[in-house]
Design a protein around this motif. Structure first.
Motif, PDB file in Angstrom:
ATOM      1  N   PHE A   1       0.819  -1.212   0.000  1.00 18.68           N
ATOM      2  CA  PHE A   1       0.000   0.000   0.000  1.00 18.68           C
ATOM      3  C   PHE A   1       0.854   1.264   0.000  1.00 18.68           C
ATOM      4  CE2 PHE A   1      -3.394  -2.626   2.372  1.00 18.68           C
ATOM      5  CZ  PHE A   1      -3.788  -3.197   1.182  1.00 18.68           C
ATOM      6  N   ALA A   2       2.070   1.183   0.535  1.00 20.14           N
ATOM      7  CA  ALA A   2       2.962   2.341   0.532  1.00 20.14           C
ATOM      8  C   ALA A   2       3.370   2.711  -0.886  1.00 20.14           C
ATOM      9  CB  ALA A   2       4.195   2.063   1.389  1.00 20.14           C
ATOM     10  N   THR A   3       3.525   1.697  -1.755  1.00 23.87           N
ATOM     11  CA  THR A   3       3.937   1.981  -3.127  1.00 23.87           C
ATOM     12  C   THR A   3       2.773   2.019  -4.117  1.00 23.87           C
ATOM     13  OG1 THR A   3       4.376  -0.355  -3.522  1.00 23.87           O
ATOM     14  CG2 THR A   3       6.234   0.994  -2.813  1.00 23.87           C
ATOM     15  N   LYS A   4       1.703   1.277  -3.830  1.00 24.29           N
ATOM     16  CA  LYS A   4       0.549   1.204  -4.726  1.00 24.29           C
ATOM     17  C   LYS A   4      -0.724   1.470  -3.912  1.00 24.29           C
ATOM     18  CE  LYS A   4       2.777  -0.618  -8.380  1.00 24.29           C
ATOM     19  NZ  LYS A   4       2.665  -0.313  -9.779  1.00 24.29           N
ATOM     20  N   LYS A   5      -0.948   2.713  -3.579  1.00 21.80           N
ATOM     21  CA  LYS A   5      -2.050   3.096  -2.692  1.00 21.80           C
ATOM     22  C   LYS A   5      -3.427   2.625  -3.178  1.00 21.80           C
ATOM     23  CE  LYS A   5       0.376   7.217  -0.998  1.00 21.80           C
ATOM     24  NZ  LYS A   5       1.664   6.674  -1.301  1.00 21.80           N
ATOM     25  N   HIS A   6      -3.663   2.631  -4.481  1.00 23.95           N
ATOM     26  CA  HIS A   6      -4.971   2.264  -5.032  1.00 23.95           C
ATOM     27  C   HIS A   6      -5.281   0.768  -4.843  1.00 23.95           C
ATOM     28  CE1 HIS A   6      -2.163   1.546  -8.334  1.00 23.95           C
ATOM     29  NE2 HIS A   6      -3.027   0.661  -8.799  1.00 23.95           N
ATOM     30  N   PHE A   7      -4.281  -0.051  -4.541  1.00 23.26           N
ATOM     31  CA  PHE A   7      -4.529  -1.476  -4.344  1.00 23.26           C
ATOM     32  C   PHE A   7      -5.420  -1.730  -3.125  1.00 23.26           C
ATOM     33  CE2 PHE A   7      -0.635  -3.442  -6.670  1.00 23.26           C
ATOM     34  CZ  PHE A   7      -1.106  -2.931  -7.853  1.00 23.26           C
ATOM     35  N   LYS A   8      -5.328  -0.865  -2.137  1.00 26.34           N
ATOM     36  CA  LYS A   8      -6.160  -1.042  -0.928  1.00 26.34           C
ATOM     37  C   LYS A   8      -7.639  -1.005  -1.306  1.00 26.34           C
ATOM     38  CE  LYS A   8      -6.484   0.378   3.840  1.00 26.34           C
ATOM     39  NZ  LYS A   8      -5.886   1.205   4.900  1.00 26.34           N
ATOM     40  N   ASP A   9      -8.024  -0.047  -2.126  1.00 25.62           N
ATOM     41  CA  ASP A   9      -9.421   0.045  -2.571  1.00 25.62           C
ATOM     42  C   ASP A   9      -9.808  -1.158  -3.422  1.00 25.62           C
ATOM     43  OD1 ASP A   9      -9.757   2.487  -1.298  1.00 25.62           O
ATOM     44  OD2 ASP A   9      -9.229   3.653  -3.090  1.00 25.62           O
ATOM     45  N   GLU A  10      -8.913  -1.592  -4.311  1.00 27.86           N
ATOM     46  CA  GLU A  10      -9.212  -2.736  -5.168  1.00 27.86           C
ATOM     47  C   GLU A  10      -9.378  -4.014  -4.347  1.00 27.86           C
ATOM     48  OE1 GLU A  10      -6.801  -3.137  -8.724  1.00 27.86           O
ATOM     49  OE2 GLU A  10      -6.482  -0.966  -8.746  1.00 27.86           O
ATOM     50  N   ILE A  11      -8.578  -4.174  -3.315  1.00 32.49           N
ATOM     51  CA  ILE A  11      -8.708  -5.353  -2.450  1.00 32.49           C
ATOM     52  C   ILE A  11     -10.040  -5.302  -1.706  1.00 32.49           C
ATOM     53  CG2 ILE A  11      -7.799  -6.491  -0.386  1.00 32.49           C
ATOM     54  CD1 ILE A  11      -4.963  -5.673  -1.460  1.00 32.49           C
ATOM     55  N   GLN A  12     -10.384  -4.142  -1.155  1.00 34.98           N
ATOM     56  CA  GLN A  12     -11.643  -4.004  -0.428  1.00 34.98           C
ATOM     57  C   GLN A  12     -12.851  -4.195  -1.342  1.00 34.98           C
ATOM     58  OE1 GLN A  12     -11.089  -0.134   1.388  1.00 34.98           O
ATOM     59  NE2 GLN A  12     -10.114  -1.020   3.205  1.00 34.98           N
ATOM     60  N   GLN A  13     -12.751  -3.785  -2.597  1.00 37.19           N
ATOM     61  CA  GLN A  13     -13.850  -3.926  -3.556  1.00 37.19           C
ATOM     62  C   GLN A  13     -13.891  -5.308  -4.200  1.00 37.19           C
ATOM     63  OE1 GLN A  13     -13.107  -0.741  -6.315  1.00 37.19           O
ATOM     64  NE2 GLN A  13     -13.397   0.837  -4.764  1.00 37.19           N
TER      65      GLN A  13
ATOM     66  N   GLN B   1       1.618  -8.826 -13.519  1.00 33.53           N
ATOM     67  CA  GLN B   1       0.701  -7.783 -13.981  1.00 33.53           C
ATOM     68  C   GLN B   1       0.813  -6.468 -13.209  1.00 33.53           C
ATOM     69  OE1 GLN B   1      -1.360  -7.020 -16.349  1.00 33.53           O
ATOM     70  NE2 GLN B   1      -2.573  -5.450 -15.399  1.00 33.53           N
ATOM     71  N   LEU B   2       0.989  -6.540 -11.913  1.00 33.85           N
ATOM     72  CA  LEU B   2       0.889  -5.318 -11.119  1.00 33.85           C
ATOM     73  C   LEU B   2       2.220  -4.603 -10.929  1.00 33.85           C
ATOM     74  CD1 LEU B   2      -1.859  -6.611  -8.723  1.00 33.85           C
ATOM     75  CD2 LEU B   2      -2.084  -5.259 -10.795  1.00 33.85           C
ATOM     76  N   HIS B   3       3.266  -5.077 -11.567  1.00 30.92           N
ATOM     77  CA  HIS B   3       4.542  -4.372 -11.689  1.00 30.92           C
ATOM     78  C   HIS B   3       5.161  -3.942 -10.363  1.00 30.92           C
ATOM     79  CE1 HIS B   3       3.766  -4.212 -16.002  1.00 30.92           C
ATOM     80  NE2 HIS B   3       2.533  -3.907 -15.675  1.00 30.92           N
ATOM     81  N   CYS B   4       5.120  -4.818  -9.380  1.00 30.50           N
ATOM     82  CA  CYS B   4       5.778  -4.546  -8.116  1.00 30.50           C
ATOM     83  C   CYS B   4       6.085  -5.863  -7.420  1.00 30.50           C
ATOM     84  CB  CYS B   4       4.924  -3.653  -7.220  1.00 30.50           C
ATOM     85  SG  CYS B   4       3.378  -4.384  -6.680  1.00 30.50           S
ATOM     86  N   LYS B   5       7.034  -5.827  -6.487  1.00 30.89           N
ATOM     87  CA  LYS B   5       7.381  -7.031  -5.745  1.00 30.89           C
ATOM     88  C   LYS B   5       6.395  -7.191  -4.585  1.00 30.89           C
ATOM     89  CE  LYS B   5      11.098  -9.359  -3.381  1.00 30.89           C
ATOM     90  NZ  LYS B   5      12.492  -9.295  -2.934  1.00 30.89           N
ATOM     91  N   PHE B   6       5.858  -8.387  -4.462  1.00 28.24           N
ATOM     92  CA  PHE B   6       4.904  -8.684  -3.395  1.00 28.24           C
ATOM     93  C   PHE B   6       5.078 -10.150  -3.029  1.00 28.24           C
ATOM     94  CE2 PHE B   6       0.601 -10.060  -2.046  1.00 28.24           C
ATOM     95  CZ  PHE B   6       0.464  -9.223  -0.960  1.00 28.24           C
ATOM     96  N   THR B   7       5.375 -10.413  -1.791  1.00 29.46           N
ATOM     97  CA  THR B   7       5.641 -11.773  -1.343  1.00 29.46           C
ATOM     98  C   THR B   7       4.510 -12.257  -0.454  1.00 29.46           C
ATOM     99  OG1 THR B   7       7.997 -11.300  -1.410  1.00 29.46           O
ATOM    100  CG2 THR B   7       7.320 -13.239  -0.178  1.00 29.46           C
ATOM    101  N   ALA B   8       4.013 -13.440  -0.747  1.00 25.90           N
ATOM    102  CA  ALA B   8       2.946 -14.053   0.049  1.00 25.90           C
ATOM    103  C   ALA B   8       3.259 -15.538   0.201  1.00 25.90           C
ATOM    104  CB  ALA B   8       1.601 -13.871  -0.638  1.00 25.90           C
ATOM    105  N   VAL B   9       2.703 -16.138   1.251  1.00 25.08           N
ATOM    106  CA  VAL B   9       2.830 -17.576   1.461  1.00 25.08           C
ATOM    107  C   VAL B   9       1.426 -18.131   1.673  1.00 25.08           C
ATOM    108  CG1 VAL B   9       3.798 -19.413   2.889  1.00 25.08           C
ATOM    109  CG2 VAL B   9       5.121 -17.326   2.486  1.00 25.08           C
ATOM    110  N   VAL B  10       1.008 -19.027   0.776  1.00 25.18           N
ATOM    111  CA  VAL B  10      -0.330 -19.612   0.823  1.00 25.18           C
ATOM    112  C   VAL B  10      -0.229 -21.013   1.417  1.00 25.18           C
ATOM    113  CG1 VAL B  10      -2.332 -20.331  -0.539  1.00 25.18           C
ATOM    114  CG2 VAL B  10      -1.026 -18.294  -1.203  1.00 25.18           C
ATOM    115  N   GLU B  11      -0.981 -21.254   2.489  1.00 23.13           N
ATOM    116  CA  GLU B  11      -1.070 -22.600   3.064  1.00 23.13           C
ATOM    117  C   GLU B  11      -2.207 -23.327   2.385  1.00 23.13           C
ATOM    118  OE1 GLU B  11      -1.805 -22.011   7.219  1.00 23.13           O
ATOM    119  OE2 GLU B  11       0.314 -21.722   7.660  1.00 23.13           O
TER     120      GLU B  11
END
Length: 170
Positions: free
Chosen positions: A111-123, A147-157
């Protein structure tokens, strides 16, 4: 046959099924998988668009204003093909992020680098639902999306039989 090769004087179009784009780059096609040594790699090309998702591959060259945009949209039958893989894969590639991937990570840096993602996640508009379904079905060790042109790390169980297993996708 290499990209741009001629067969009976016509260009061979490998865009749907994939093939060698250059000597060291192999395109998986709209939906495909390969085995490289002992590593199974699968991928789903394109951007998710709900309107075009259930449509067939109707675009033909030369493209017009409408088809130039829709030709790269993910199609239901391509995701369906990958859903029928019987073996799990090691690496999953997709253009779009899997839908809901933000639920598996700390999003503050995002969210610090892609502020609009917060709204897209909530919507509920961020990500590709078919990519999320494939991630859950194929349980790859790794998933890479760009697609979203940024580094984002997640771990899915991954769960099996209602209990959390030691199966993770990074």
């Amino acid at each position: 046959m290499e990209s741009g090769a001629k067969e009976d004087g016509k260009c061979v179009n490998f865009r749907y099924y994939g093939g060698w784009a250059t000597p060291n780059i192999y395109f998986l096609g709209f939906a495909g998988f390969v085995k490289f040594g002992n590593i199974r790699i699968g991928g789903l090309s394109g951007i998710y668009n709900a309107h075009n998702y259930c449509l067939g591959d109707h675009e033909r060259s030369p493209y017009n204003e409408n088809t130039i945009r829709s030709v790269y949209h993910v199609r239901e039958y391509d995701a369906y093909k990958l859903m029928h893989l019987e073996e799990l894969i090691d690496i999953f590639l997709s253009h779009d992020w899997p839908f809901g991937i933000a639920d598996y990570a700390n999003c503050n840096n995002l969210f610090a680098t892609k502020k609009h993602f917060k709204d897209e996640i909530q919507q509920g508009t961020l990500g590709c639902k078919p990519a999320a379904q494939l991630l859950e079905k194929l349980k790859p060790s790794y998933c890479f999306s760009a697609q979203l042109h940024c580094k984002f790390t997640a771990v899915v169980e991954h769960e099996e039989g209602g209990r959390v297993t030691i199966s993770y996708t990074r």
